[in-house]
Design a protein around this motif. Sequence first.
Motif, PDB file in Angstrom:
ATOM      1  N   ALA A  48      -0.575   5.780   1.709  1.00  0.00           N
ATOM      2  CA  ALA A  48      -1.899   5.255   2.059  1.00  0.00           C
ATOM      3  C   ALA A  48      -2.046   3.787   1.684  1.00  0.00           C
ATOM      4  O   ALA A  48      -2.803   3.051   2.324  1.00  0.00           O
ATOM      5  N   ARG A  84       3.638   8.520  10.756  1.00  0.00           N
ATOM      6  CA  ARG A  84       2.513   7.624  10.986  1.00  0.00           C
ATOM      7  C   ARG A  84       3.070   6.319  11.514  1.00  0.00           C
ATOM      8  O   ARG A  84       3.979   5.747  10.950  1.00  0.00           O
ATOM      9  N   PHE A 142       1.962  11.146   2.861  1.00  0.00           N
ATOM     10  CA  PHE A 142       0.853  10.332   3.360  1.00  0.00           C
ATOM     11  C   PHE A 142      -0.128   9.946   2.258  1.00  0.00           C
ATOM     12  O   PHE A 142      -0.846   8.955   2.398  1.00  0.00           O
ATOM     13  N   LEU A 143      -0.159  10.690   1.194  1.00  0.00           N
ATOM     14  CA  LEU A 143      -0.984  10.270   0.055  1.00  0.00           C
ATOM     15  C   LEU A 143      -0.395   9.027  -0.592  1.00  0.00           C
ATOM     16  O   LEU A 143      -1.109   8.079  -0.915  1.00  0.00           O
ATOM     17  N   ALA A 183      -1.161  -0.586   7.506  1.00  0.00           N
ATOM     18  CA  ALA A 183      -1.382   0.363   8.593  1.00  0.00           C
ATOM     19  C   ALA A 183      -0.303   0.292   9.666  1.00  0.00           C
ATOM     20  O   ALA A 183       0.018   1.301  10.291  1.00  0.00           O
TER      21      ALA A 183
END
Length: 124
Positions: free
Chosen positions: A86, A123, A82-83, A90
């Motif tokens: 980013a 995500r 997730f880093l 989205a």
Amino acid sequence: FPLRTPAQADASTISKQVYTPESIAALFSDLRQEVQLVLLFLKSIRSIEVLQLLPGQVQPQLLFSCSVANASETLLQQRALFLTAAAAPAEERVAGTYQLNMLTRDAVHGTEQSTCYLVCQRRG
């Protein structure tokens, strides 16, 4: 010696918390119980060791440790998913699954425990 004596705590403008050797020992005991979960969520950390230097000792003694037993560059990249994601839009789906093996050693009680987690992250 305590990290903060009663006099130091009283004079502090940041915190009035007094830390005694007993309260530090209690914090270490709590950490010993939760160290695997702490390491599970600290994705950039590979190991945690807690050592104690007693009066008259030259070298500190290990109280307990926990480490990622299957640490590799690939695993570090998977844990940092997730880093690195980013920067992705989205609405873009980001997902990953990996196995995390942990080894916990308790030098005080002379025990060792291996635990395996299957980590699934997503995500979107």
